[in-house]
Design an enzyme around this catalytic site. Structure first.
Site, PDB file in Angstrom:
ATOM      1  N   ASP A 190     -44.463   5.369  -4.634  1.00  0.00           N
ATOM      2  CA  ASP A 190     -44.674   4.018  -4.111  1.00  0.00           C
ATOM      3  C   ASP A 190     -43.319   3.493  -3.627  1.00  0.00           C
ATOM      4  O   ASP A 190     -42.808   2.487  -4.094  1.00  0.00           O
ATOM      5  CB  ASP A 190     -45.233   3.158  -5.249  1.00  0.00           C
ATOM      6  CG  ASP A 190     -45.659   1.777  -4.791  1.00  0.00           C
ATOM      7  OD1 ASP A 190     -45.571   1.491  -3.588  1.00  0.00           O
ATOM      8  OD2 ASP A 190     -46.063   0.983  -5.660  1.00  0.00           O
ATOM      9  N   GLY A 209     -35.382   7.957  -9.090  1.00  0.00           N
ATOM     10  CA  GLY A 209     -36.543   8.849  -9.178  1.00  0.00           C
ATOM     11  C   GLY A 209     -36.149  10.317  -9.133  1.00  0.00           C
ATOM     12  O   GLY A 209     -36.732  11.165  -9.814  1.00  0.00           O
TER      13      GLY A 209
END
EC number: 2.5.1.16
Lengths: 277, 277
Positions: A153, A136
Site C-alpha cells: 500500500d 519495508g
C-alpha cells in the site's frame, strides 16, 4: 477556502476547493490534511492525494479483498505502507485473520491519520494489529516464509517508495510469503502513468509464476483509472471462481460478487500494455 | 498556454494546460476548441469537455458497441446529438448497417468537428450517413417503428439537452424503434452526478421492460466513472452471452470480448443507487 491542485502530470491536474487543516514536515515528506466540501477530509503526501473520506473505501477495498478472498485461509497479513489504516481495516473483515503487521516508514502518517481520519484508522489499535515503524525493504529480510498475504500500500514510485517497485524488492516479498502466499500491489494509472504501471507489472512477472492485473475507479487518483497487480507462485490468482462464498460475507461498498467475478476484465488497450511489458 | 478548468461540481474540477484554438458562439452554446499537450485537441461546449483526441475512443466505443452487438442485425441506426461524429464512426464498423441518421441540433458542432477533429468526424460524409440539423425530440415524432438502434449521444441534462433525459422523450424513442430495437444513452457519473444518473435510469425503466447500466473509465469526464443505460422491450439487454463472435471482428481499443462479457458488473454502491431509483 483555497483551490488545491494535484498535478497528475505537468499538463493535467485535479483541483479541489479546500481548507487547510494541518501541514507538517515529517522526516520523509510533507503531510497535508485538507478539509474539502466535495470529498471530506483529504490526506496529501508531498502534494499527492493519498486518500479522502469520501472515496477511500474504493481503493482500500479493492487493494485488500481480492487477495484476501483468493487465499483460502489468510491468517498472517502484512501491509507495507498504508499508515492511514484503511487497508488494515478491510483486512480485519476477514475472520480467518490472526495477525496483521503494518510496516510504515513514516510514523507521522499514522499519528495524523489517528487524529484526523478516525473512520479510516479506526482498526489500527485492534489487538490483532502490530505496527512497525520501519523501512519495508529491510523489514522483509527478517521475516522469511511467514505471511499468507502481503499488501503493498505504497505511495507513488518516487522518493522513499521507489525501491518498492523493483524486482529485488518483489523477490524479498516472495521469500517472506508462505507456500500459498499471495501478494498484491497498487501499480498506478495505466492511462497517465503507463511507464510505472508497465514496469511494475514486468518486474512482478519476473518473480511470480501467476500474475493478474485489475482496475478500480478512484476519482481522486490520476485519470480515475487505478491498477492493482496480484501475484502468487502456487495460487492461480486469475481464477475468480474460488471462494465466492467469502465475498458475500463481507460488508463492503464497492467490492462485491460481480466485481470479483469480473476482476480481470480489462479494456483492450490495457491488455496491449501488459503484452508489451 | 493557459490552464483551462472544467468545474465538475462547485467544489472539484479538472484543470488542463491548453492553447485556445477557436471559440465560437453558436445559436445554442459556446463552442471552444483547445489544443492540450496531455489530451490533444479538446472540444468544449458551454465549458464542459465533450471529447478529446486522446481518450474519445473510450466513450464512443462504449456508447456504440454494446447495443450494436446485442442487436442481432442492426441495419438502421439513429444517433441523437453526437455532432462530433465519433459515435457514427464506431457504428459503421458493423457491416450489417445500411443507414445511419445523425440528428444534431447544432450544425456548428459538426462544422467545428470536421475542421478540427478529422480523426473523430472522418465518417460523417460516408454515403450511409445522413445528417439532420434538427431537435431530437421533434425528429422522433416523424419516424415511428423505424430504427434498430437509437443512441443518445447528448450533452449534460441542462439547457437544450434537458428534455432528452425525461420519460416522455424515452417513450418517443421507444415508438421510433422497430420490434427488436435497442436504445442506449449516456447517463452521467454515478459518483458526481448521482441525481441525474439515478433519474435517467428511473425514467428509462418506466418505459422499457429490460434495462441495464454499465460503466466505462473516461478520464476527462467528471470523476472518471461514466455510465451508460441500455434498454429494450424485446431483447434481454443484460444477456452478454449473445453475439460474442461479432465482438471479435471489431477493431477497437477499449471494448473487447472481456469487457462485453463483464459489461454489467457494477460496484456495490452503484447497484444500491439503482435499487433506490
Amino acid at each position: 477556502m483555497i483551490w488545491f491542485t494535484e498535478h497528475w502530470t505537468e499538463n493535467v491536474g485535479l483541483t479541489v476547493k479546500a481548507n487547510e487543516v494541518k501541514r507538517i514536515k515529517s522526516k520523509y515528506q510533507e503531510i497535508l490534511v485538507l478539509d474539502t466540501p466535495e470529498f471530506g477530509k483529504m490526506l496529501v503526501l508531498d502534494g499527492l492525494v493519498q486518500t479522502t473520506e469520501r472515496d477511500e473505501f474504493i481503493y482500500h477495498e479493492m487493494l485488500a479483498h481480492p487477495a484476501m478472498v483468493m487465499h483460502s485461509n489468510p491468517e498472517r497479513v502484512l501491509v507495507i505502507g498504508g499508515g492511514d489504516g484503511g487497508t488494515v481495516r478491510e483486512i480485519l473483515k476477514h475472520k480467518s485473520v490472526k495477525e496483521v503487521h503494518l510496516c510504515e516508514i513514516d510514523e507521522e502518517v499514522i499519528i495524523v491519520s489517528e487524529k484526523y481520519f478516525p473512520s479510516i484508522s479506526e482498526k489500527l489499535r485492534d489487538p490483532k494489529v502490530k505496527i512497525f515503524i520501519e523501512d519495508g525493504n529491510s523489514f522483509l529480510e527478517e521475516r522469511k516464509d511467514y505471511y499468507d498475504v502481503i499488501i503493498m500500500d505504497s505511495s507513488d514510485p518516487v522518493g522513499a517508495s521507489e525501491v518498492l517497485f523493483k524486482k529485488e524488492f518483489y523477490e524479498k516479498v516472495k521469500s517472506s510469503l508462505r507456500k500459498n502466499g499471495i501478494m498484491v500491489a497498487q501499480t498506478e494509472s495505466p492511462i497517465l502513468q503507463e511507464k510505472y504501471f508497465s514496469r511494475a507489472f514486468g518486474e512482478i512477472r519476473k518473480v511470480f509464476r501467476n500474475v493478474g492485473v485489475y482496475l478500480a475507479y478512484v476519482p481522486t487518483y490520476p485519470s480515475g483509472m487505478w491498477s492493482f497487480t496480484i501475484a502468487s507462485d502456487f495460487v492461480d490468482v486469475k481464477d475468480t471462481s474460488v471462494n465466492r462464498e467469502k465475498v458475500k460475507e463481507l460488508k463492503t461498498k464497492y467490492f462485491c460478487d460481480s466485481i470479483y467475478a469480473c476482476l480481470f476484465a480489462l479494456p483492450q488497450f490495457v491488455q496491449e500494455i501488459l503484452k508489451k511489458s
